[in-house]
Design a protein around this motif. Structure first.
Motif, PDB file in Angstrom:
ATOM      1  N   HIS A 529     -11.456  12.629 -23.070  1.00  0.00           N
ATOM      2  CA  HIS A 529     -10.037  12.109 -23.659  1.00  0.00           C
ATOM      3  C   HIS A 529      -9.343  13.268 -24.116  1.00  0.00           C
ATOM      4  O   HIS A 529      -9.703  13.999 -25.004  1.00  0.00           O
ATOM      5  CB  HIS A 529     -10.265  10.818 -24.476  1.00  0.00           C
ATOM      6  CG  HIS A 529      -9.185   9.788 -24.419  1.00  0.00           C
ATOM      7  ND1 HIS A 529      -7.953  10.429 -25.612  1.00  0.00           N
ATOM      8  CD2 HIS A 529      -8.856   8.886 -24.067  1.00  0.00           C
ATOM      9  CE1 HIS A 529      -7.224   9.326 -25.514  1.00  0.00           C
ATOM     10  NE2 HIS A 529      -7.612   8.486 -24.499  1.00  0.00           N
ATOM     11  N   PRO A 530      -8.156  13.369 -24.092  1.00  0.00           N
ATOM     12  CA  PRO A 530      -7.334  14.337 -24.812  1.00  0.00           C
ATOM     13  C   PRO A 530      -7.363  14.274 -26.063  1.00  0.00           C
ATOM     14  O   PRO A 530      -7.238  15.283 -26.772  1.00  0.00           O
ATOM     15  CB  PRO A 530      -5.872  13.932 -23.871  1.00  0.00           C
ATOM     16  CG  PRO A 530      -6.086  13.469 -22.757  1.00  0.00           C
ATOM     17  CD  PRO A 530      -7.173  12.470 -23.062  1.00  0.00           C
ATOM     18  N   CYS A 567      -0.813   3.664 -22.885  1.00  0.00           N
ATOM     19  CA  CYS A 567      -1.731   4.149 -23.460  1.00  0.00           C
ATOM     20  C   CYS A 567      -1.039   4.678 -24.841  1.00  0.00           C
ATOM     21  O   CYS A 567       0.092   4.868 -24.813  1.00  0.00           O
ATOM     22  CB  CYS A 567      -2.080   5.600 -22.780  1.00  0.00           C
ATOM     23  SG  CYS A 567      -3.030   6.571 -23.732  1.00  0.00           S
ATOM     24  N   ALA A 570      -0.113   8.234 -25.661  1.00  0.00           N
ATOM     25  CA  ALA A 570       1.122   8.620 -24.914  1.00  0.00           C
ATOM     26  C   ALA A 570       2.061   9.694 -25.660  1.00  0.00           C
ATOM     27  O   ALA A 570       2.482  10.665 -25.207  1.00  0.00           O
ATOM     28  CB  ALA A 570       1.550   7.558 -23.959  1.00  0.00           C
ATOM     29  N   CYS A 573       0.304  12.774 -26.417  1.00  0.00           N
ATOM     30  CA  CYS A 573      -0.464  13.294 -25.531  1.00  0.00           C
ATOM     31  C   CYS A 573      -0.045  14.612 -24.750  1.00  0.00           C
ATOM     32  O   CYS A 573       1.066  14.513 -24.311  1.00  0.00           O
ATOM     33  CB  CYS A 573      -1.055  12.271 -24.423  1.00  0.00           C
ATOM     34  SG  CYS A 573      -2.143  13.184 -23.432  1.00  0.00           S
ATOM     35  N   CYS A 580       1.349   6.761 -17.763  1.00  0.00           N
ATOM     36  CA  CYS A 580       0.582   6.503 -19.068  1.00  0.00           C
ATOM     37  C   CYS A 580       0.909   5.563 -19.635  1.00  0.00           C
ATOM     38  O   CYS A 580       0.618   4.683 -20.275  1.00  0.00           O
ATOM     39  CB  CYS A 580       0.345   7.684 -19.750  1.00  0.00           C
ATOM     40  SG  CYS A 580      -0.693   9.083 -19.117  1.00  0.00           S
ATOM     41  N   CYS A 600      -8.817   7.252 -20.336  1.00  0.00           N
ATOM     42  CA  CYS A 600      -7.477   7.918 -20.085  1.00  0.00           C
ATOM     43  C   CYS A 600      -7.505   7.776 -18.362  1.00  0.00           C
ATOM     44  O   CYS A 600      -8.306   7.883 -17.765  1.00  0.00           O
ATOM     45  CB  CYS A 600      -7.891   9.313 -20.315  1.00  0.00           C
ATOM     46  SG  CYS A 600      -6.636  10.397 -19.838  1.00  0.00           S
ATOM     47  N   SER A 601      -6.063   7.377 -18.091  1.00  0.00           N
ATOM     48  CA  SER A 601      -6.003   7.141 -16.740  1.00  0.00           C
ATOM     49  C   SER A 601      -5.811   8.328 -16.026  1.00  0.00           C
ATOM     50  O   SER A 601      -6.025   8.619 -14.743  1.00  0.00           O
ATOM     51  CB  SER A 601      -4.661   6.506 -16.482  1.00  0.00           C
ATOM     52  OG  SER A 601      -3.525   7.349 -17.324  1.00  0.00           O
TER      53      SER A 601
HETATM   54  S1  SF4 Z   1      -3.629   7.771 -20.384  1.00  0.00           S
HETATM   55 FE1  SF4 Z   1      -2.153   9.403 -20.268  1.00  0.00          FE
HETATM   56  S2  SF4 Z   1      -1.339   9.493 -22.357  1.00  0.00           S
HETATM   57 FE2  SF4 Z   1      -3.221   8.373 -22.729  1.00  0.00          FE
HETATM   58  S3  SF4 Z   1      -4.495  10.254 -23.185  1.00  0.00           S
HETATM   59 FE3  SF4 Z   1      -4.964   9.729 -20.888  1.00  0.00          FE
HETATM   60  S4  SF4 Z   1      -3.177  11.383 -19.988  1.00  0.00           S
HETATM   61 FE4  SF4 Z   1      -2.869  11.123 -22.141  1.00  0.00          FE
END
Ligand code: SF4
Lengths: 605, 332
Positions: A529-530, A567, A570, A573, A580, A600-601
Motif C-alpha cells: 500500500h502506498p 479510497c 487518495a 496518495c 481511486c 489499494c486498487s
Molecule cells: S487506491 Fe488509489 S489512492 Fe488509494 S492508495 Fe491505492 S493508489 Fe492510492
C-alpha cells in the motif's frame, strides 16, 4: 428549545396570574363571609373557602400578584445595584476592584435568610421593609457576574480604541459595558425568581414578611394551620403554587447552566448487533488463534472504525500501526468494552471460543484482568493519584482471584513488580504514582496487566512519550515476557520502527480501516500500500526497500472511514488516479504471500 | 522516598484561610452591630417599658440609656459590645429583661442536635442518590431520582412540614405533630430539614462523581477487572471528595439557617426559634446575639469545608499528590 419553554411554563403562568389577578379572580379575596367558612371545593369556590369564608382561588391569584410585585421590585433593585457595582468594579480594576470584590464576596457568603430576618427584625415587617431586606440578600451575585463579564472585556482592543477616541468613562460604561454585563445577569435573574418567591413566602410564613390582609401564599399557609386536619384544601393549593414556581425556576437554571447528562464511563458499551459472522469465511488454523476480531465497526454514531478484522496467534505479537486518529486504539479496546459509553460497537470478537461482544459487566470481569491485560498510553492518568502503587497492583491481583490475606496479596504484588524489573518492590508499593518516573509507571502498568496471568496483553502506545533508552528497555521487557510466558500481544503504535523490534505480524490502519496487513518481514520488505510505503519512508528501517519518496505526507490526516466514497488515502496518495476516488478498494490478498493483504486498487503497483 | 505529610505549601494556605476567616467573622460582627443603628424605636425606651410593665417615664428611659451606655459614640459602643460578646455576654433581652448569653447557651444544644441529625440524613441520602445518579444510565430510574431531587429541593420547608404532619402525624398517627420529647418527635424535623439539603447535595455528588469517573484511571480499573462498586468507592469518590466536602460544609451551614423555620413549626426551643421571636418583638440585642451565633456558624461551616478541601486536594500540595492519612487508610 421547546423543552426549555415548557420548563418555564409555570413561571409564565405565575406572571400572568399575578398581572391579571383582578380580572381572573372570581371574587374579592378579602371578602369575609363567616357563614361560608371552611367550605370544601365546589362550583362556587373551586378551591374552597378559608376560616373566614374567603374564596381560596381568588386569594391564590392575588397571592401571585403580591409575590410577583415583590419579586419584580427585588429583582429590579438587585439587578440595578448589582450590575452597576460590578461593572464599575470591573471597569476600574486595581485596588477599587479588589475592595469592591471583597465586599461582594462577603455579601455572597452571608446567609441571605438571616440577613433578611435580621433587617426585618430591627425595621419591623411590611412590604417596603421586605423588599429592602430581600434586595440586601439578592444583589451580590449580580455584582459578581457583572464584574466577571466586564473584567473580561476590559482588555479588549475595541475598548482601548474607544478610549483613544476620547469617549468619556460614563459613555464607555453606559454604552459599551453595561449591556454586555446585563445579559448574563438577566439569565441568572430568571433562575433567581424561585429563591426570591420562596424567601418571601418563608418570611411571610414566619409572620415577618407580607402582613395580612394581603393574601400571600406563605401567609395563607400559616393562617390555615389550625385547620390542617379538617380542611385539607387550605394546605395544598398555596404550597403547590410556591413549589411550582420554585421548581420551574430551578429546572430552568439547570437547563440554562447546560448541565449535560451524559452517563459516566462506568457504563459499558452495549453493542447493537451481537454478531454478523454469517458472510464471513473462517480462516485456517483456528486452533491456534487467541483473539479473532471480525468486521468490527465502532461509531459515536459516526463511524470511527469500519469493518476491521484481525487475529492474534498464541505466542505471537500483532502490531497495529497508524497515525493518531486512525482508529487503532479504538480497534483494540472495543472487544473488551473499554470505550466511551456512547460508543456503539458492532461485529464479532472471539477470545478462545467465547464471543466478547455483548458481554454483561459481570461477564467482562471474567475476561478483563484475568484473560486479558491492558497497558495504556498515559501512565500518569491511568493510575489513581490518591492510591499507592501497591494498592493498584493488589487490586489487580485480587480481581484475578490470586489474592488472599492482605500480606499474601502483597507478596504476589511484590513478585509482579520484580518480574517487570522494578527494584525494591516493597518500598515501591508504598509510593504514589506521581513519585515514579514515566518508565517505572509503565512497568507498573505491565505488572498490573500481568496480575491475572493473561493469555493476551494489549499494549496501547506503551513506549510513546518516553526517551529512547527507556523505550528500548521496555521493548526488551515485552519481548522477554512474550518469550518466557509465551504470551500473545497486541501492540499499538504510531511508530513502525518501535514495533518492528517486537512484532510478528502487522496491520496498518488509515482513516478507521486496515489498509494493509501481513507478516512483518513481508510488509516491511514488500509493502503493498502506498501509505505503508510512506510510513516506511518516514522511518528508515534496516533492510526496507525505499518506495516512492514523500518525506512529509501532504493532506489532512485523521479523516473518518465514511468521509469519502473512494479510497480515503487518495488526497495524499502520490500514485492516485481518478478511479481511486470513486470506488473504495477492499483488502486483497497479494501474490507474494497468502497472508499479505492490501487495500489499494492499483494492486501492488 | 519523601515522607507523606502536609508540606509547607498547604500550611501557608491554611494560615491565609485562618486570617481570611477572622476577617469575615469581624465583618459579620460589624454588620450585626450595625443592626442597632438601623433599628426603629429607642432600645432604652423599650427596655424601660419592659421593666416598668407600661410606658416608662423619661427619667426611667434616661436611666436605662446610661446603664446600657447608649450615649457613647457608635464606634466605642461597637468595641464594648464586641468585647462583651467574645466573653458570651450579650446584654439584656429587651423583651424579657433577662441576660441573653445563658439563654442562648441553653438553646444551642437543641439546635446543634437538630442540625447534626438532619446533616446525617442529608449526607446519607444525598450521597446514595448522587452515586446512583452518576452510575445509572439514562432512563426512567435516573430521571426519577434526578427529578425527585430537584423537586424536594424546591419544596418550601414549611409546606413539606405540613405534608408530613398531615400524613405521618394526623392520618397515620405515627409521630406527634410537634414538640420535642423522645425519638419519634425527631423524625419529622430531621426529615424536613435534611431532605431538601439531600436533594441539592445529590446533584453535586452526581455531577462531580461522574466527572471523577470519566478519568482514564477508571478505564484502567475496568481493564484490570474491577467492579463498579470498587471503582466508585476507591477511585471515584476519593477523587471527587473536594467538591463534595465543600458542598457538605455549605449544606451544614444551610441546615443551621433552616432551623429558623423548622424550630418554629415543630415548637423546638432552639436558637432559630429564639431568632424569630427576637425578630418579631424587635428585641435588638437578642437579635444581634442570635444572628451572630447562627451567622458565625454558617460562615464557619462553609469555610471549614474549604480548608479541609485544601488539605485533601493533591493539587494544593507542592509535591503534587500525597493524600492525607485518613484517605490512605483502607486504600493502601
Ligand atoms: S487506491 Fe488509489 S489512492 Fe488509494 S492508495 Fe491505492 S493508489 Fe492510492
Amino acid at each position: 428549545m421547546t423543552r426549555t419553554v415548557l420548563v418555564a411554563l409555570p413561571l409564565v403562568v405565575f406572571a400572568i396570574a399575578g398581572l391579571l389577578a383582578p380580572v381572573l379572580a372570581p371574587v374579592d379575596p378579602t371578602a369575609v363571609d363567616l357563614a361560608a367558612s371552611l367550605l370544601p371545593p365546589s362550583a362556587d369556590h373551586p378551591l374552597g373557602t378559608d376560616q373566614l369564608g374567603r374564596d381560596q382561588l381568588s386569594r391564590i391569584l392575588y397571592g401571585a400578584q403580591i409575590s410577583l410585585a415583590v419579586t419584580a421590585a427585588v429583582l429590579t433593585i438587585s439587578l440595578t445595584v448589582g450590575v452597576i457595582t460590578g461593572t464599575i468594579a470591573g471597569y476600574l480594576g486595581g485596588r477599587a476592584d479588589r475592595v469592591i470584590s471583597r465586599v461582594v464576596d462577603m455579601a455572597v457568603s452571608l446567609p441571605g435568610m438571616l440577613v433578611a430576618l435580621a433587617v426585618i427584625g430591627v425595621r419591623g415587617p411590611g412590604v417596603v421593609n421586605l423588599i429592602i431586606a430581600m434586595s440586601l440578600w439578592a444583589w451580590a451575585p449580580y455584582a459578581r457576574i457583572a464584574r466577571a463579564r466586564v473584567a473580561g472585556l476590559r482588555g479588549s482592543p475595541h475598548l482601548d480604541a474607544l478610549r483613544l477616541l476620547g469617549a468619556s468613562p460614563a459613555r464607555v460604561i453606559g454604552r459599551h459595558l453595561l449591556p454586555p454585563a446585563l445579559a448574563p445577569c438577566l439569565v441568572y435573574a430568571s433562575t433567581d425568581v424561585g429563591s426570591i418567591v420562596l424567601g418571601v413566602a418563608t418570611l411571610s410564613f414566619l409572620g415577618l414578611g407580607i402582613p395580612p390582609p394581603y393574601a400571600e401564599w406563605g401567609q395563607m399557609l400559616i393562617e390555615g394551620r389550625p385547620y390542617l386536619a379538617s380542611a385539607w384544601w387550605l394546605a395544598y393549593p398555596p404550597g403547590i403554587a410556591i413549589t411550582a414556581v420554585v421548581f420551574a425556576s430551578n429546572l430552568l437554571g439547570e437547563r440554562l447552566a447546560g448541565d449535560d447528562e451524559r452517563p459516566s464511563i462506568l457504563r459499558w458499551v452495549r453493542p447493537t448487533a451481537r454478531r454478523r459472522l454469517a458472510d464471513h469465511v473462517p480462516t485456517a488454523a483456528e486452533g491456534d488463534v487467541v483473539l479473532s476480531v471480525q468486521d468490527l465497526s465502532v461509531g459515536y454514531p459516526q463511524r470511527v472504525v469500519a469493518e476491521v478484522s484481525y487475529e492474534v496467534r498464541r505466542g505471537q505479537v500483532l502490531a497495529i500501526v497508524g497515525e493518531s486518529g486512525s482508529g487503532k486504539t479504538t480497534s483494540v479496546l472495543a472487544p473488551f468494552g473499554l470505550l466511551d459509553p456512547s460508543a456503539v460497537a458492532t461485529g464479532s470478537a472471539t477470545l478462545g471460543s467465547g464471543e466478547l461482544m455483548g458481554l454483561t459487566p459481570h461477564e467482562r470481569r471474567l475476561v478483563n484482568g484475568r484473560r486479558v491485560g491492558v497497558v495504556f498510553q498515559d501512565s500518569l492518568a491511568v493510575l489513581n493519584p490518591l492510591r499507592t502503587i501497591g494498592a493498584h497492583v493488589d487490586e489487580a491481583v485480587r480481581n484475578a482471584g490470586r489474592g488472599g490475606r492482605r500480606a499474601a496479596t502483597r507478596r504476589v504484588t511484590e513478585e509482579l513488580l520484580r518480574l517487570v524489573g522494578l527494584p525494591d518492590p516493597a518500598a515501591l508499593a508504598r509510593q504514589f504514582p506521581h513519585q515514579l518516573s514515566g518508565g517505572m509507571r509503565q512497568r507498573v502498568q505491565i505488572a498490573i496487566a500481568l496480575a491475572g496471568e493473561p493469555e493476551l496483553l494489549v499494549a496501547d502506545e506503551p513506549t510513546s512519550a518516553l526517551d529512547v533508552t527507556v523505550q528500548a528497555q521496555l521493548l526488551d521487557l515485552l519481548g522477554r515476557l512474550r518469550d518466557e510466558l509465551s504470551m500473545s500481544m497486541i501492540v499499538v503504535s504510531h511508530d513502525l520502527a518501535v514495533v518492528s523490534r517486537l512484532a510478528d505480524s502487522v496491520a496498518v490502519m488509515y482513516a478507521g480501516r486496515i489498509v494493509e496487513s501481513g507478516p512483518l518481514t513481508t510488509v516491511i520488505n514488500d509493502p503493498g500500500h502506498p501509505y505503508t510505503r510512506g510510513l516506511l519512508d518516514a522511518v528508515p528501517l534496516p533492510g526496507a526497500v525505499p518506495g516512492t519518496r514523500f518525506r512529509t505526507m501532504p493532506g489532512r490526516p485523521g479523516a473518518g472511514p465514511d468521509d469519502s466514497s473512494g479510497c480515503a488515502f487518495a488526497p495524499r496518495c502520490p500514485i492516485a488516479v481518478t478511479a481511486c476516488t470513486n470506488d473504495r478498494p477492499v483488502l486483497k490478498v497479494l501474490t507474494s504471500a497468502a497472508t499479505h493483504r492490501s487495500a489499494c486498487s492499483r494492486g501492488g503497483a | 522516598m519523601r515522607a507523606p505529610g502536609r508540606p509547607r505549601f498547604a500550611g501557608r494556605r491554611v494560615t491565609r484561610w485562618a486570617v481570611d476567616t477572622v476577617g469575615v467573622l469581624l465583618a459579620l460582627t460589624a454588620g450585626t452591630f450595625a443592626l442597632v443603628l438601623l433599628a426603629r424605636g429607642d432600645p432604652a425606651a423599650i427596655l424601660a417599658a419592659t421593666r416598668a410593665g407600661r410606658s416608662a417615664t423619661p427619667e426611667q428611659v434616661e436611666a436605662v440609656r446610661a446603664e446600657l451606655g447608649l450615649d457613647a459614640p457608635a464606634l466605642v459602643r461597637y468595641a464594648r459590645w464586641l468585647a462583651d460578646a467574645v466573653t458570651g455576654d450579650f446584654g439584656l433581652s429587651l423583651r424579657t429583661n433577662t441576660p441573653i448569653g445563658p439563654e442562648i447557651a441553653d438553646r444551642m444544644g437543641v439546635t446543634l442536635g437538630l442540625v447534626g441529625g438532619s446533616a446525617v440524613v442529608a449526607l446519607a441520602v444525598g450521597l446514595a442518590v448522587g452515586i446512583a445518579g452518576a452510575v445509572l444510565g439514562p432512563g426512567l430510574p435516573r430521571g426519577a431520582l434526578r427529578g425527585g431531587a430537584l423537586l424536594v429541593t424546591s419544596l418550601p420547608v414549611f409546606w413539606l412540614s405540613y405534608l408530613l404532619v398531615l400524613v405521618l402525624a394526623l392520618r397515620l398517627g405515627l409521630v406527634p405533630t410537634s414538640g420535642m420529647a423522645g425519638p419519634a418527635t425527631w423524625v419529622m424535623p430531621m426529615a424536613v430539614l435534611g431532605l431538601p439539603a439531600a436533594g441539592a447535595l445529590s446533584r453535586v455528588v452526581a455531577v462531580t462523581l461522574r466527572e471523577a469517573l470519566d478519568r482514564p484511571y477508571v478505564l484502567a480499573a475496568q481493564a484490570r477487572g474491577s467492579g463498579w462498586i470498587s471503582i466508585v468507592f476507591r477511585d471515584g469518590l476519593p477523587n471527587a471528595a473536594g467538591p463534595i466536602l465543600s458542598l457538605s460544609g455549605i449544606t451544614v451551614g444551610s441546615l443551621l439557617v433552616g432551623t429558623v423555620v423548622v424550630e418554629q413549626i415543630f415548637g423546638w426551643p432552639g436558637l432559630g426559634d429564639y431568632f424569630v421571636q427576637a425578630a418579631a418583638a424587635r428585641d435588638v440585642p437578642a437579635l444581634q446575639a442570635s444572628a451572630l451565633i447562627l451567622g458565625g456558624g454558617f460562615i464557619l461551616a462553609n469555610r471549614l469545608a474549604d480548608v479541609l478541601q485544601v488539605l485533601i486536594d493533591p493539587r494544593s500540595r507542592r509535591d503534587g499528590g500525597v493524600p492525607t492519612p485518613w484517605l490512605r487508610k483502607g486504600t493502601a
